[in-house]
Write an enzyme that holds these catalytic residues in place. Structure first.
Site, PDB file in Angstrom:
ATOM      1  N   ASP A 355      56.449   6.010  -2.373  1.00 41.25           N
ATOM      2  CA  ASP A 355      55.014   5.340  -3.055  1.00 41.25           C
ATOM      3  C   ASP A 355      56.369   4.546  -4.231  1.00 41.25           C
ATOM      4  O   ASP A 355      56.987   4.757  -4.974  1.00 41.25           O
ATOM      5  CB  ASP A 355      54.491   6.646  -3.191  1.00 41.25           C
ATOM      6  CG  ASP A 355      53.460   5.830  -4.559  1.00 41.25           C
ATOM      7  OD1 ASP A 355      52.624   5.208  -3.983  1.00 41.25           O
ATOM      8  OD2 ASP A 355      53.311   5.985  -5.628  1.00 41.25           O
ATOM      9  N   THR A 357      54.721   3.009  -7.300  1.00 38.50           N
ATOM     10  CA  THR A 357      53.636   3.328  -8.406  1.00 38.50           C
ATOM     11  C   THR A 357      54.133   4.012  -9.226  1.00 38.50           C
ATOM     12  O   THR A 357      54.007   5.461  -8.431  1.00 38.50           O
ATOM     13  CB  THR A 357      52.469   3.029  -8.491  1.00 38.50           C
ATOM     14  OG1 THR A 357      52.502   1.252  -8.029  1.00 38.50           O
ATOM     15  CG2 THR A 357      52.100   2.206  -9.993  1.00 38.50           C
ATOM     16  N   LYS A 535      46.802   6.260   3.031  1.00 41.53           N
ATOM     17  CA  LYS A 535      48.755   6.927   3.077  1.00 41.53           C
ATOM     18  C   LYS A 535      48.719   8.256   4.568  1.00 41.53           C
ATOM     19  O   LYS A 535      50.320   7.959   4.749  1.00 41.53           O
ATOM     20  CB  LYS A 535      49.361   7.289   1.539  1.00 41.53           C
ATOM     21  CG  LYS A 535      49.043   5.927   0.484  1.00 41.53           C
ATOM     22  CD  LYS A 535      49.487   6.377  -0.389  1.00 41.53           C
ATOM     23  CE  LYS A 535      49.184   5.726  -2.000  1.00 41.53           C
ATOM     24  NZ  LYS A 535      49.739   5.996  -3.057  1.00 41.53           N
ATOM     25  N   ASP A 554      53.963  10.690  -6.505  1.00 39.40           N
ATOM     26  CA  ASP A 554      53.993  11.052  -7.730  1.00 39.40           C
ATOM     27  C   ASP A 554      52.902  12.370  -7.681  1.00 39.40           C
ATOM     28  O   ASP A 554      52.487  13.267  -8.431  1.00 39.40           O
ATOM     29  CB  ASP A 554      53.077  10.328  -8.823  1.00 39.40           C
ATOM     30  CG  ASP A 554      51.431   9.868  -7.823  1.00 39.40           C
ATOM     31  OD1 ASP A 554      51.158  10.609  -7.103  1.00 39.40           O
ATOM     32  OD2 ASP A 554      50.744   8.981  -8.154  1.00 39.40           O
TER      33      ASP A 554
END
Length: 665
Positions: A355, A357, A535, A554
């Site tokens: 991912d 960010t 995703k 995250d």
């Protein structure tokens, strides 16, 4: 193989230290009792070339001492055998029990009937098995103390602040959420919390693997168990007991040590079949030698030797010891393995999907690029920060933060005007400074520079926010802001690709931003404008190509994708490690730890395979020798020697596992 991990004593509530002490005590007592038995044996006297005259009661002494050894030392294996048979999983304890029981019953019969016994072989066999078990347990205890060592990190006492300023020393167990504690230099943080007052540097190396001291200031979170190296802090307690970071880590470590891998299942099956083979070969050996030699004592001795040498003791240790050591090692370096199978699979992953960010990037808006004309970078940034320090705008805050992080002086502002949606203008130490859009600086009549404008358009095409800086009527600089790429991401991506694995990126950002990050890091493929719920579809599509996928995210909006991936890795979780969707959790927000996890996976798997080989391979040679296939050529293994060989294979497995740390450094 066994319900009791590492062949633990059936009394499960007993502490491992007590268990170890019990084995040692039995081994010492049995050793002392066995010495006279060995010295009085004809076989041993022949080996030494000495002769001890037989005296009245010498045989009775041998029988009594051997009986004590059997009932005091041997009962340990008899109880273990009962536990194995109760769950229909005969193993090491069952084989040892069968061997010593046959030996004792036959020798007792031989003594009563005036035949030849082998009490000295029986006693030495029990002694060797006890010492071998002691060495094994000591190795296991040293490797599996991760949870106990983590528990020791928390201090026993805390300085509780009451009535605003009074400090009262209390037990850490008395702390509750909302309490304020004082932490002095050299003291450990008693519970997870947030800094209310003060600055300090904390040593978190034993908790997160972060080797450098971590600076803490007002508003920062601190972890219970970390060490205050300097400075005084007032901390408000936010988590205690089972909700604390340390407790969550301990829970994950325990789960990992108790979880099984495919290799553990294989080891259990091999151990079970090896037990059956040992019993069959032992029975056949007894029958053949009784028929060929007509000597019941020799036939029993060969059968006992086969059963002893085939004990799957090392198999019971081969995988769990590697698990204990790798779990202990990884948890101390901020890599928490929740699911052992995930770690085992990681070595064969084809593609790592990151991912963007907060994983490859810092996850916060900041200055990423600066271009200047006829002025130093720091001089330009000092002027901009001085102008922007009063603004609450996100761009202004990012620029001021960058200047302060560089140690630049923020100067006094002499005049200031704000133009909504366009920019700001002011006077700093006699210089007129304007910061804003291209249209804004043109509106102010600031002299343009084609080179800088060209650079600005290039940075803007990468999805970055670009602002222009004019000083005294001339364009002097271009500032670009974006979610900055982590420094560690460059090496992480490069190293992972060097291992022959593909690196991909998935993000909800615009295509131009994704393209820039991808090109900057050398990523093989990227997916842009992907919403959180989409995703998981991207992961499925990669798996549809026949690829084994690891997803690094995250752990919050990436949860479905983490669960869909063959291996889910949560990163940047900080003190929140309660992420059920990930098999592996990286405490530090460092993508380079993904590489360390892959290396750990490879080394741990290699050690497991090596241990399985050492634990089973020697049986191919040892069992035929124990059965007496080379008896005609004078090669014969007595029962005590068989016990030593079996114990050596166990020790070899333990040493090989303990050397794993060296391979990981």
């Amino acid at each position: 193989m066994h319900e009791h991990t590492f062949h633990e004593h059936p009394r499960k509530k007993e502490r491992r230290e007590d268990h170890l002490f019990e084995i040692k005590r039995k081994a010492l007592v049995c050793t002392l009792l066995t010495l006279p038995v060995v010295l009085l044996s004809d076989t041993f006297q022949k080996i030494l070339g000495v002769s001890i005259p037989e005296f009245y009661g010498s045989r009775l002494i041998t029988v009594l001492l051997s009986s004590i050894v059997f009932f005091y030392g041997g009962v340990f294996f008899l109880k273990g055998s009962f536990q194995e048979l109760k769950v229909a999983r005969p193993g090491m304890m069952s084989l040892v029990s069968l061997a010593i029981s046959i030996g004792f019953l036959y020798s007792s019969y031989a003594y009563a009937s005036g035949g030849v016994d082998f009490f000295w072989e029986l006693s030495t066999l029990i002694v060797v098995m006890l010492w071998g078990h002691f060495i094994e347990m000591k190795s296991v205890l040293g490797a599996s103390k991760a949870i106990e060592e983590l528990a020791k990190l928390l201090p026993k006492k805390a300085n509780l602040i009451i009535k605003g300023s009074e400090v009262l020393e209390v037990d850490v167990s008395q702390l509750k959420v909302g309490d304020v504690v004082l932490i002095k230099p050299g003291e450990k943080v008693p519970a997870d919390g947030v800094v209310l007052e003060g600055t300090a540097h904390m040593n978190e190396s034993l908790l997160t693997g972060e080797s450098k001291p971590v600076p803490k200031k007002e508003g920062d979170k601190v972890i219970g168990g970390s060490l205050n190296m300097e400075g005084v802090l007032k901390v408000r307690v936010e988590k205690t007991g089972e909700t604390s970071y340390l407790s969550q880590v301990m829970k994950i470590v325990k789960e990992a040590q108790e979880s099984k891998t495919k290799l553990q299942d294989l080891a259990d099956k091999v151990a079970f079949y090896l037990t059956i083979i040992a019993l069959l070969v032992g029975s056949i050996t007894f029958s053949l030698w009784l028929y060929l030699a007509g000597d019941p004592q020799f036939a029993v001795e060969r059968a006992v030797t086969v059963i002893v040498i085939a004990c799957p003791h090392a198999l019971g240790l081969a995988i769990p010891l590697v698990v204990a050591i790798s779990t202990s090692y990884s948890s101390s370096r901020g890599i928490l393995v929740r699911d052992r199978l995930s770690l085992e699979l990681l070595r064969n992953i084809d593609v790592i999907v990151f991912d963007k960010t907060g994983t490859l990037t810092e996850g916060k808006f900041g200055l990423s690029d600066i271009r200047t004309k006829d002025i130093q970078e720091n001089d330009l940034l000092r002027l901009v920060a001085s102008l922007e320090r009063s603004s609450e705008h996100v761009i202004a805050k990012a620029l001021v933060e960058e200047a302060l992080s560089r140690g630049l002086e923020v100067m006094k502002l002499e005049d200031f005007k704000s133009y909504s949606g366009k920019g700001v203008w002011g006077r700093v130490r006699g210089s007129e400074v304007a910061v804003g859009t291209e249209a804004f600086v043109k509106e102010l009549g600031i002299l343009s520079d084609e080179g800088l404008l060209k650079e600005g358009k290039k940075l803007s095409s990468q999805g970055k926010t670009v602002v222009l800086v004019g000083v005294d009527g001339k364009l002097k600089g271009i500032l670009a802001l974006s979610d900055r790429i982590r420094k560690e991401s460059y090496d992480a991506v490069k190293s992972i690709k060097s291992m022959g694995k593909k690196v991909m990126m998935i993000t909800g950002d615009a295509d131009e931003v994704a393209r820039w990050v991808s090109e900057e890091l050398g990523i093989d493929e990227y997916f842009a404008r992907v919403l959180p719920h989409q995703k998981v579809e991207k992961i499925k599509s990669l798996q549809g190509r026949g690829l084994k996928v690891a997803m690094v995210g995250d752990g919050i909006n990436d949860a479905p994708a983490l669960m869909q991936a063959d291996v889910g890795i949560a990163i940047g979780s900080g003190t929140d490690v309660a992420i059920e969707s990930a098999g592996i959790i990286l405490v530090k927000s460092n993508p380079d730890d993904v590489l360390k996890a892959i290396k750990l996976s490879k080394v741990a798997y290699k050690k497991m395979i090596q241990n399985l080989f050492w634990a089973t391979g020697y049986n191919l040679v040892a069992i035929p020798l124990a059965a007496g296939v080379l008896y005609r050529w004078g090669v014969l293994i007595p029962p005590p020697v068989a016990a030593i060989l079996m114990s050596l294979s166990t020790v070899l497995v333990a040493i090989n596992a303990l050397l794993m740390r060296r391979s990981l450094e």
